[in-house]
Scaffold this active site. Structure first.
Site, PDB file in Angstrom:
ATOM      1  CE  LYS A 148      40.251  36.509  35.823  1.00  7.81           C
ATOM      2  NZ  LYS A 148      40.090  35.066  35.928  1.00  7.81           N
ATOM      3  CG  HIS A 178      42.745  35.536  42.925  1.00  9.52           C
ATOM      4  ND1 HIS A 178      42.324  35.266  41.657  1.00  9.52           N
ATOM      5  CD2 HIS A 178      42.480  34.414  43.641  1.00  9.52           C
ATOM      6  CE1 HIS A 178      41.828  34.036  41.601  1.00  9.52           C
ATOM      7  NE2 HIS A 178      41.901  33.498  42.802  1.00  9.52           N
ATOM      8  CE  LYS A 182      44.487  31.106  44.833  1.00  7.66           C
ATOM      9  NZ  LYS A 182      43.382  30.396  45.442  1.00  7.66           N
ATOM     10  CD  GLU A 216      38.113  26.277  39.384  1.00  9.28           C
ATOM     11  OE1 GLU A 216      38.083  27.205  40.196  1.00  9.28           O
ATOM     12  OE2 GLU A 216      37.873  26.427  38.175  1.00  9.28           O
ATOM     13  CG  ASP A 235      38.431  31.689  34.049  1.00 11.44           C
ATOM     14  OD1 ASP A 235      38.301  32.894  34.375  1.00 11.44           O
ATOM     15  OD2 ASP A 235      37.979  30.749  34.726  1.00 11.44           O
ATOM     16  CG  HIS A 240      44.847  32.531  38.059  1.00  8.09           C
ATOM     17  ND1 HIS A 240      44.952  33.874  38.271  1.00  8.09           N
ATOM     18  CD2 HIS A 240      43.514  32.253  38.057  1.00  8.09           C
ATOM     19  CE1 HIS A 240      43.734  34.393  38.381  1.00  8.09           C
ATOM     20  NE2 HIS A 240      42.848  33.430  38.251  1.00  8.09           N
ATOM     21  CE  LYS A 326      35.651  27.497  35.838  1.00  2.00           C
ATOM     22  NZ  LYS A 326      35.971  28.111  37.129  1.00  2.00           N
TER      23      LYS A 326
HETATM   24  C1  BG6 Z   1      39.217  33.072  38.773  1.00  3.66           C
HETATM   25  C2  BG6 Z   1      38.491  32.402  37.638  1.00  3.66           C
HETATM   26  O1  BG6 Z   1      40.164  33.972  38.293  1.00  3.66           O
HETATM   27  O2  BG6 Z   1      39.862  32.079  39.549  1.00  3.66           O
HETATM   28  C3  BG6 Z   1      37.523  31.347  38.133  1.00  3.66           C
HETATM   29  O3  BG6 Z   1      37.770  33.369  36.885  1.00  3.66           O
HETATM   30  C4  BG6 Z   1      38.231  30.380  39.048  1.00  3.66           C
HETATM   31  O4  BG6 Z   1      36.915  30.660  37.065  1.00  3.66           O
HETATM   32  C5  BG6 Z   1      38.975  31.133  40.129  1.00  3.66           C
HETATM   33  O5  BG6 Z   1      37.257  29.517  39.619  1.00  3.66           O
HETATM   34  C6  BG6 Z   1      39.800  30.210  40.997  1.00  3.66           C
HETATM   35  O6  BG6 Z   1      40.362  30.921  42.048  1.00  3.66           O
HETATM   36  P1  BG6 Z   1      40.435  30.291  43.493  1.00  3.66           P
HETATM   37  O7  BG6 Z   1      41.220  31.254  44.285  1.00  3.66           O
HETATM   38  O8  BG6 Z   1      39.029  30.142  43.970  1.00  3.66           O
HETATM   39  O9  BG6 Z   1      41.082  28.951  43.311  1.00  3.66           O
END
Ligand code: BG6
Length: 487
Positions: A148, A178, A182, A216, A235, A240, A326
């Site tokens: 990505k 990704h 999970k 986050e 993002d 996601h 964030k």
């Molecule tokens: C990424 C984003 O794709 O996913 C990040 O670019 C984000 O900004 C991250 O923090 C979160 O992924 P995970 O698996 O750490 O929750």
């Protein structure tokens, strides 16, 4: 030094070599080397690994970098496992635009069948690399996995798909998200369709709203220049969280093939009308504009909350609320399904009413499931919510890491956890109106749950719930235990 063919898998169907473009980058250091190590430890890695990058490295330098990265992340580092991995590692130095790089790569891959090319490089280079691979005769029988972000908006996603499809068939392309690797995200399908107490009530007759939250508790850190051009919507929401939403809303797949699953997810997106910008709230944490790489007058959002609908028989009238931010109060990602209120219960008395039931799937950290039920309160005739919660790790053991699982699947040509061309374009279609007319960005204090205006978005529906947090001790509360904490 071993030659490539000597460490190539004996399995005639398996990938003959994994070729990683951009091996000297951040992602390799933070994720890829460690994922490869874990696959090696489990005996899942059976082919050579060739790294390609512009840096002036040698095979030995690549191995040293891999070792440093893995040692920094792996609490149970084993020299024996690493030695096996190191024997697979080869380095090809070259500029991605220079055809000599592909000549050198071809030589390194001589005799290798079905290579998997993994592009851990900026998307602006995808087109160049796949064209060069094709010109060098390296794409026949090959697969290409891309990182990505997949596009910046609907036009760029279409363009990128066009560039890949010029030389590759769709079934040669693996687009990474990704989140799909999970375990709790994959589990949505199982929880919903393998449980007769859930599936029959998983619809508009019983559910009043779905809330998907990704908070986050850290800012954009050293990624200011990347993030400022992207923002929260691109993002983590377009990719996601919309994928999570599709898994929470889709119909059961009709078979076990990748397209059986991906068809159902795409059907959900096709039933989601384009986002109306007035059904969104954008926020920016205070101090964001001082981060290195961020514009001093930036209007990029570090928080976004949205309301979406799914116009079909199962979901008509049920809002799907999504929020991501964030620098928030906690790090937690969850899906919360809020059911309708039970009717008035005469035995509770006139004014009392029972709370709505909820099913909460926590994706991060410490994946778990919580069922909020009503029981008799400790005093008088009141009803009180109680929680049945379970930790997946306590019940099922530690799962594979997302990148470990995705690379493993890609090596075996399993497309189920990768996104498809039409699905990606549908997700961009949904968010495009907000990209076109973003509206104001509201400031919020770091360490909070975002701008208070987000409360207005859910007016008339269940209020945002503070996410269900793991127990502070780290270990999750005992599984299948009824507790009286409020999630
Ligand atoms: C990424 C984003 O794709 O996913 C990040 O670019 C984000 O900004 C991250 O923090 C979160 O992924 P995970 O698996 O750490 O929750």
């Amino acid at each position: 030094m071993l030659r490539l063919q000597e460490v190539t898998s004996k399995d005639s169907e398996a990938t003959g070599a994994l070729v990683i473009f951009g091996i000297s980058g951040d992602l390799a250091r933070k994720m890829t080397f460690h994922a490869l190590y874990r696959l090696e430890r489990r005996g899942r890695l059976t082919c050579p690994v060739v790294g390609v990058a512009m840096d002036d490295w040698t095979d030995e330098h690549l191995r040293a970098q891999a070792r440093a990265a893995i040692e920094g992340l792996e609490p149970r580092f084993s020299k024996r496992v690493f030695t096996r991995l190191a024997q697979r590692l080869r380095y090809v130095r070259g500029n991605f635009e220079d055809q000599r790089t592909y000549g050198a790569l071809k030589q390194a891959l001589s005799g290798v069948q079905r290579p998997l090319f993994y592009l851990e490089i900026p998307p602006s280079l995808f087109g160049t690399v796949v064209k060069q691979l094709a010109a060098a005769g390296l794409t026949d029988g090959a697969r290409v996995m891309v990182e990505k972000p997949f596009g910046y908006d609907i036009q760029s996603a279409r363009k990128l798909n066009g560039q890949l499809r010029e030389v590759l068939d769709e079934d040669q392309i693996l687009r990474i998200d990704h989140f799909l690797g999970k375990e709790p995200v994959m589990d949505l399908q199982f929880l919903r369709f393998a449980n007769d107490i859930l599936e029959p009530v998983w619809n508009r007759e019983h559910i009043s709203a779905v809330q998907i939250s990704m908070a986050e508790d850290f800012g954009v850190e050293d990624r200011g220049s990347f993030y400022d051009a992207v923002g929260a919507l691109r993002d983590v929401v377009q990719n996601h969280l919309l994928q999570v939403m599709a898994l929470a809303a889709m119909e059961p797949p009709a078979g076990a093939d990748a397209d059986d699953l991906r068809n159902k997810k795409t059907d959900v997106f096709r039933a989601v009308p384009e986002l109306e910008p007035e059904h969104s709230v954008r926020g920016q944490y205070e101090g964001y504009r001082k981060v290195a790489g961020v514009g001093r007058r930036s209007t990029t959002e570090t928080y976004v909350a949205l309301r979406l609908a799914v116009d079909n028989w199962r979901w008509a009238g049920v809002p799907f609320f999504i929020r991501a931010g964030k620098a928030m109060a906690e790090r937690v990602t969850e899906v919360r399904v809020v059911f309708r209120h039970p009717p008035h219960l005469a035995f509770l008395g006139r004014s009392a009413r029972a709370e709505a039931n909820q099913v909460i799937l926590r994706i991060d950290p410490q994946p778990g499931l919580c069922l909020v039920l009503n029981s008799k309160g400790s005093e008088g005739r009141s009803s009180q919510p109680v929680h049945l919660d379970l930790s997946f790790a306590a019940e099922l053991g530690r799962p594979a890491e997302p990148y470990e699982r995705l690379i493993d699947d890609a090596l075996r040509g399993d497309h189920r956890l990768f996104t498809r061309e039409d699905t990606v374009e549908e997700t961009w279609r949904i968010v495009q109106p907000l990209l076109d007319s973003p509206g104001p960005v509201l400031p919020y204090r770091q360490g909070t749950w975002g701008p208070s205006e987000a409360a207005g978005l859910v007016r008339g529906h269940p209020a945002w719930h503070e996410p269900w947090l793991p127990s502070p001790a780290g270990g999750q509360s005992t599984s299948r235990r009824a507790t009286r904490r409020k999630p």
